[in-house]
Design an enzyme around this catalytic site. Structure first.
Site, PDB file in Angstrom:
ATOM      1  NE  ARG A  16     -22.473  48.315 -22.230  1.00 25.19           N
ATOM      2  CZ  ARG A  16     -23.200  49.262 -22.816  1.00 25.19           C
ATOM      3  NH1 ARG A  16     -24.318  49.687 -22.243  1.00 25.19           N
ATOM      4  NH2 ARG A  16     -22.812  49.799 -23.970  1.00 25.19           N
ATOM      5  CG  HIS A  65     -18.290  50.833 -23.095  1.00 24.18           C
ATOM      6  ND1 HIS A  65     -19.436  50.170 -22.724  1.00 24.18           N
ATOM      7  CD2 HIS A  65     -18.255  51.984 -22.368  1.00 24.18           C
ATOM      8  CE1 HIS A  65     -20.078  50.892 -21.800  1.00 24.18           C
ATOM      9  NE2 HIS A  65     -19.383  51.988 -21.571  1.00 24.18           N
TER      10      HIS A  65
END
Length: 230
Positions: free
Chosen positions: A61, A183
């Site tokens: 991601r 993140h």
């Protein structure tokens, strides 16, 4: 633009749709997540940013986010460096569960303390749990003692900071223009370090997905300023 670094949290992923804790699970972005990355690229382009290199985690991601940003900027030839030290915080036994499942198993108050607090990790994975990173070939070269079965925010920060101190900070000092795609919790740990935020105050700090956070530094890497490109 010398002595500048841009931090960016990846966008919306498939497990956000079901409110599941992702951690080190390798989940892809949704179409919404790609659109958020492209929007971040347009904001960076509008502000005149160009980069020399990108650093992201080994989880897809962040790579997808980085590639979408660079494509929007027209800077696809820039090298992308991946490292496990920029991975999301490892949520241990909470990974793959949604909030209601977690509340049912451990109680809401205790669970919220795990994911918002600084020092206490969630319950660890058992060594034979298939979710344990020792079964993932991407981490086969790492010493077993470095592979987490669960992490607090403090653990995540300790794992991240050697990469900041030994890799990112020296590059920034030489004037390299860096984009760091990571993140929520990993970036929270870095922001806590850069801004010297207390553990108590850090519980209330959020990193917005898909919104570039720009830091500007002195020659000695003292923080001169920070801004969100919203």
């Amino acid at each position: 633009m010398a002595h500048t670094v841009v931090l960016l949290r990846h966008g919306h992923s498939d497990w956000n749709l079901t409110d599941r804790f992702t951690g080190w699970t390798d989940i892809a972005l949704t179409g919404q997540g790609i659109a958020e990355a492209e929007a971040a690229g347009r904001r960076l382009a509008g502000a005149g940013f160009r980069f020399d290199e990108v650093h992201c985690s080994v989880l897809r991601r962040t790579r997808q986010t980085a590639e979408a940003v660079l494509a929007t900027l027209g800077q696809t030839a820039i090298p992308i460096h991946e490292t496990w030290r920029l991975n999301e915080r490892h949520y241990g036994a909470l990974q793959g569960l949604n909030k209601q499942e977690i509340f049912s198993a451990w109680g809401e108050q205790r669970a919220r303390h795990w994911w918002r607090g600084y020092a206490e990790p969630p319950p660890a994975l058992e060594p034979d749990d298939p979710r344990h990173p020792r079964f993932d070939p991407r981490y086969a070269d790492l010493p077993p003692e470095q592979l987490p079965a669960s992490e607090s925010l403090a653990d995540c920060q300790r794992r991240l900071l050697p990469y900041w101190n030994e890799v990112l900070a020296p590059r920034i000092r030489t004037g390299r223009r860096l984009l760091v795609v990571s993140h929520g919790n990993t970036l929270r740990g870095l922001v806590m370090h850069l801004d010297r935020i207390s553990a108590e105050a850090m519980e209330k700090v959020e990193i917005a997905p898909g919104v570039p956070l720009v830091y500007r530094f002195s020659n000695g890497l003292a923080v001169l300023g920070r801004e969100w490109l919203e």
